[in-house]
Design a protein around this motif. Sequence first.
Motif, mmCIF file in Angstrom:
data_model
loop_
_atom_site.group_PDB
_atom_site.id
_atom_site.type_symbol
_atom_site.label_atom_id
_atom_site.label_comp_id
_atom_site.label_asym_id
_atom_site.label_seq_id
_atom_site.Cartn_x
_atom_site.Cartn_y
_atom_site.Cartn_z
ATOM 1 N N HIS A 172 0.834 -1.200 0.000
ATOM 2 C CA HIS A 172 0.000 0.000 0.000
ATOM 3 C C HIS A 172 0.871 1.254 0.000
ATOM 4 C CE1 HIS A 172 -3.400 2.617 1.029
ATOM 5 N NE2 HIS A 172 -2.608 3.152 1.943
ATOM 6 N N ALA A 173 1.891 1.292 0.875
ATOM 7 C CA ALA A 173 2.790 2.443 0.954
ATOM 8 C C ALA A 173 3.584 2.614 -0.336
ATOM 9 C CB ALA A 173 3.740 2.288 2.135
ATOM 10 N N ALA A 174 4.103 1.506 -0.854
ATOM 11 C CA ALA A 174 4.886 1.572 -2.094
ATOM 12 C C ALA A 174 4.030 2.115 -3.241
ATOM 13 C CB ALA A 174 5.452 0.202 -2.443
ATOM 14 N N SER B 186 9.426 10.440 1.778
ATOM 15 C CA SER B 186 8.707 9.933 2.942
ATOM 16 C C SER B 186 9.693 9.342 3.933
ATOM 17 C CB SER B 186 7.701 8.864 2.491
ATOM 18 O OG SER B 186 6.944 8.397 3.569
ATOM 19 N N ASP B 187 9.474 9.628 5.220
ATOM 20 C CA ASP B 187 10.317 9.038 6.259
ATOM 21 C C ASP B 187 9.993 7.557 6.431
ATOM 22 O OD1 ASP B 187 11.777 11.312 7.016
ATOM 23 O OD2 ASP B 187 10.228 11.946 8.432
ATOM 24 N N LEU B 188 11.019 6.791 6.762
ATOM 25 C CA LEU B 188 10.863 5.414 7.200
ATOM 26 C C LEU B 188 10.892 5.459 8.721
ATOM 27 C CD1 LEU B 188 10.867 2.307 6.753
ATOM 28 C CD2 LEU B 188 13.381 2.449 6.793
ATOM 29 N N PHE B 189 9.797 5.022 9.346
ATOM 30 C CA PHE B 189 9.715 5.026 10.802
ATOM 31 C C PHE B 189 10.060 3.649 11.346
ATOM 32 C CE2 PHE B 189 7.083 8.606 9.588
ATOM 33 C CZ PHE B 189 7.519 9.575 10.468
ATOM 34 N N ASP C 231 8.613 -5.785 -5.299
ATOM 35 C CA ASP C 231 8.474 -6.913 -4.375
ATOM 36 C C ASP C 231 8.615 -6.437 -2.924
ATOM 37 O OD1 ASP C 231 8.245 -9.481 -3.333
ATOM 38 O OD2 ASP C 231 10.241 -10.118 -3.976
ATOM 39 N N PRO C 232 7.646 -5.623 -2.428
ATOM 40 C CA PRO C 232 7.810 -5.018 -1.102
ATOM 41 C C PRO C 232 7.891 -6.016 0.046
ATOM 42 C CG PRO C 232 5.586 -4.653 -1.923
ATOM 43 C CD PRO C 232 6.382 -5.248 -3.050
ATOM 44 N N TYR C 233 7.292 -7.195 -0.089
ATOM 45 C CA TYR C 233 7.295 -8.175 1.002
ATOM 46 C C TYR C 233 8.392 -9.239 0.853
ATOM 47 C CZ TYR C 233 2.732 -6.137 1.904
ATOM 48 O OH TYR C 233 1.713 -5.251 2.160
ATOM 49 N N GLY C 234 9.141 -9.168 -0.223
ATOM 50 C CA GLY C 234 10.185 -10.163 -0.462
ATOM 51 C C GLY C 234 11.536 -9.494 -0.611
ATOM 52 N N GLU C 235 12.012 -9.406 -1.851
ATOM 53 C CA GLU C 235 13.329 -8.841 -2.128
ATOM 54 C C GLU C 235 13.429 -7.359 -1.782
ATOM 55 O OE1 GLU C 235 16.020 -10.665 -3.009
ATOM 56 O OE2 GLU C 235 14.645 -12.347 -2.714
ATOM 57 N N GLY C 236 12.296 -6.691 -1.561
ATOM 58 C CA GLY C 236 12.289 -5.266 -1.248
ATOM 59 C C GLY C 236 12.363 -4.941 0.229
ATOM 60 N N TRP C 237 12.724 -5.920 1.076
ATOM 61 C CA TRP C 237 12.890 -5.612 2.507
ATOM 62 C C TRP C 237 13.966 -4.552 2.659
ATOM 63 C CZ3 TRP C 237 17.513 -6.534 5.152
ATOM 64 C CH2 TRP C 237 18.443 -7.349 4.509
#
Length: 123
Positions: free
Chosen positions: A30-32, A66-69, A93-99
């Motif tokens: 959602h954020a991405a 955007s800040d990363l909190f 791939d926000p939940y995989g390789e995009g950690w």
Amino acid sequence: MSLPTNLSYTEEHEWIEDRGEIARIGITEHAAGALGDIVFVQLPEVGDQIESGQACGELESTKSVSDLFAPVTGEVVAINESVVDDPAVVNADPYGEGWLIEVRVTETGATLTAQQYSELINE
């Protein structure tokens, strides 16, 4: 949009994967999507102490910065160099390789289940 049920979420749109003493952290799909095409990622350094609820990095997109909190308090033990080199991986791939980072956790902030987060973003 499907949300992995094995993760915890924050109201600031980060996800946390509990790996025992270590937590892996990233931003939600959602954020991405809301950010658009991410073009720059600034992360804390390995060894840095981060505090739950405080900014610990930045994500810059073609739309905004955007800040990363930090969703947890602890010591950064790893950063994902591949997203620093190619920020588009976060969108792809926000939940995989995009950690983004891994933290040795000393304290966890307030988190939401996948169901609670789904309700939050669909309000």
